[in-house]
Motif scaffolding. Structure first.
Motif, PDB file in Angstrom:
ATOM      1  N   ALA A 118       0.819  -1.211   0.000  1.00 31.04           N
ATOM      2  CA  ALA A 118       0.000   0.000   0.000  1.00 31.04           C
ATOM      3  C   ALA A 118       0.856   1.265   0.000  1.00 31.04           C
TER       4      ALA A 118
ATOM      5  N   ARG B  44       2.018   1.700  -3.570  1.00 31.04           N
ATOM      6  CA  ARG B  44       0.968   2.076  -4.515  1.00 31.04           C
ATOM      7  C   ARG B  44       0.372   3.435  -4.208  1.00 31.04           C
ATOM      8  N   HIS B  45       0.074   3.703  -2.953  1.00 31.74           N
ATOM      9  CA  HIS B  45      -0.655   4.919  -2.612  1.00 31.74           C
ATOM     10  C   HIS B  45       0.248   6.119  -2.334  1.00 31.74           C
TER      11      HIS B  45
ATOM     12  N   ARG C 147      -6.376   1.508   2.735  1.00 31.49           N
ATOM     13  CA  ARG C 147      -7.022   2.321   1.713  1.00 31.49           C
ATOM     14  C   ARG C 147      -6.224   3.599   1.445  1.00 31.49           C
ATOM     15  N   ARG C 148      -6.385   4.077   0.242  1.00 32.34           N
ATOM     16  CA  ARG C 148      -5.702   5.302  -0.133  1.00 32.34           C
ATOM     17  C   ARG C 148      -6.252   6.474   0.659  1.00 32.34           C
TER      18      ARG C 148
END
Length: 547
Positions: free
Chosen positions: A139, A142-143, A171-172
């Protein structure tokens, strides 16, 4: 299920499609688990090459790439590539085994090394936390677009997974956006500007950012420029003035330095992009928009710093202007400027006196001719060195996914590996690698990788038999230049020995064979050993050398 199998399975479930690496005993099992999960494994010949391939792949695909490494020496072999990725904020996951026995030959503080090169250091802490640790690392890649070194201790990866609970979902987080008063202040600066220029850097390459900046430029009459790493983003726009900085054409430099308002979107406004500040007029207002508050004002003072994502900030500012001050402004977009951009912007349009001589070809003549020969759908990757400006600026690229520029660390020797990763990310384009003789020989082990993968790559070696940057910087007659000059190397012979097609280029006419290679539908790489004339020190490096 053992931890190493769970790690590999989870990463492919999270979306990892391509893994680069060199496999040893410590990373054998989790690499195999990723392959069995559906990921493609690309075996490099050196871990440094593997890390650079993964970096380039991530940049050109907008995916999280993984590089898989053995503990200790496998990890340290990859450090230059990891440092380049970390400096560039590449979403790269470095999955490395870690020795836990302090008496092991491979034992060292891998986390401290990761922090030292600017990466995020994490560890798979236990069989109970393994899935959560992997999900967190992925995460962040990616974020947050960070390079993460995830250490997998040998004793943990070989243990049974003691939980079947799903990992936590990361979560982003919503990007920050300047508050309304800051948006209004920015909009009012744009209202008053007569010659605004927008420069979009690495931080403006996220999806939607380019179009958001383009729309704000239409509202305000701004010209559009990029840093080198984002070159091609505004291709096709009549008001695109290409790369700002050391690579700028004379017209681009004139237009940027004539701006009364200069806005950097996800752009550091550093010495490379602003020519040590010389492209910023003394009376120009400077605005910097960045998602990292610590990046604002680092390289020069700014009149307004905006903490926010590029797309969100640009859209909010355009909306404010449409609401409070409707009607598009002419700004810098005058008929005179339009005509000058159309007829004299590109380096390829600039006249020069061909300096080719007996047995050696002018690098400008060489590159201009190649630009005319090669198909439009290409992906150009470059190494570092004195030659760098020629393939970077004389070869056109179709968009920002057509130019891979692994130069944040300014390391020589990454070019060939960069081209491999970029080629795999954009398989529908002809891969072109621009290297100097020094960098090509430094990364020579990966030439076998190009052949093994069956990549129809054009590799152009600008061969002046020296480390040209040092020779030209210190000047003829300086004591010690023998340390950076070499006998002429038959690079074409080396390339043929690796299974490539190869040509020695001494004059422009020799390039006809490249046309024949293309027309035959290439199935093997072609290496051009281009014996180039000395340029006395390339234009882009003369004012920036030594930093």
């Amino acid at each position: 299920m053992l931890v190493h199998e769970a790690i590999g399975r989870q990463l492919t479930e999270l979306g990892v499609r391509t893994v680069f690496g060199v496999v040893g005993s410590g990373n054998f099992h989790f690499t195999d688990a990723m392959v069995r999960g559906g990921a493609r494994f690309v075996a490099a010949r050196h871990e440094g090459g593997a890390a650079t391939m993964a970096d380039a792949y991530a940049r050109m695909s907008d995916e999280v790439a993984v590089v898989s490494l053995h503990q200790g020496c496998g990890y340290t072999n990859a450090l230059t590539g990891i440092a380049e990725a970390a400096k560039s904020r590449t979403p790269l996951l470095v999955l490395t085994a870690e020795a836990t026995d302090p008496t092991s030959n491979f034992a060292l503080d891998q986390s401290a090394i990761a922090v030292g090169v600017g990466a995020v250091a994490l560890r798979v802490r236990s069989p109970r936390t393994a899935l959560d640790d992997v999900a967190r690392a992925f995460a962040i890649c990616r974020h947050q677009r960070r390079t993460v070194v995830l250490n997998v201790p040998i004793d943990v990866q070989d243990a049974p997974l003691d939980t079947e609970l799903p990992p936590r979902e990361y979560r982003r987080v919503v990007e920050p956006r300047p508050d309304d008063s800051e948006i209004a202040a920015f909009a009012q600066l744009l209202e008053r500007a007569e010659r605004p220029v927008f420069v979009v850097g690495r931080g403006g390459r996220s999806p939607g950012s380019g179009e958001a900046v383009r729309e704000l430029a239409r509202e305000t009459g701004a010209l559009l420029a990029t840093s080198a790493v984002s070159r091609g983003m505004f291709n096709g726009d009549d008001w695109n003035i290409d790369v700002s900085g050391g690579f700028s054409s004379p017209l681009t430099a004139e237009l940027v330095s004539g701006a009364d308002l200069l806005v950097g979107f996800g752009c550091a406004l550093n010495m490379w992009t602003m020519r040590h500040g010389r492209l910023i007029a003394p009376d120009a207002t400077v605005v910097q928009v960045d998602i990292e508050p610590g990046a604002i004002g680092v390289h020069r003072d700014v009149d307004l710093g905006l903490w926010g994502g590029v797309a969100g900030t640009a859209r909010a500012t355009a909306a404010w202007l449409r609401s409070h001050s409707p009607g598009r402004r002419t700004g810098y977009r005058t008929p005179e400027v339009a005509e000058r951009i159309r007829t004299g912007l590109r380096w390829n349009q600039a006249e020069f006196e061909d300096a080719s001589e007996d047995g050696r070809v002018d690098p400008r003549t060489l590159t201009v001719a190649l630009n005319d020969i090669l198909p439009t759908e290409r992906i150009v990757s470059v190494d570092s060195g004195n030659f760098l400006g020629y393939p970077s600026m004389y070869l056109d690229v179709p968009d920002e996914y057509g130019f891979c520029f692994t130069q944040a660390f300014q390391s020589v020797g990454l070019g060939l590996a960069t081209a491999i990763g970029a080629a795999l990310a954009q398989p529908g384009r002809l891969p072109v690698a621009g290297c100097g003789d020094g960098g090509f020989l430094m990364g020579l082990s990966e030439l076998e990788t190009v052949v093994r993968l069956g990549l129809p790559m054009l590799i152009v070696v600008y061969n002046d038999a020296m480390y040209g940057a040092e020779v030209h910087h210190f000047g003829a007659g300086t004591s010690g230049l023998e340390t950076v000059t070499f006998p002429d190397t038959d690079i074409a012979a080396l390339a043929k020995g690796h299974g490539c097609e190869a040509l020695t280029i001494r004059r422009p006419e020799d390039l006809r064979a490249v046309e024949e290679w293309l027309s035959a539908g290439p199935v093997r790489p072609l290496v051009l050993d281009a014996k180039i004339t000395s340029d006395g020190g390339s234009w882009w490096l003369q004012e920036a050398f030594g930093h």
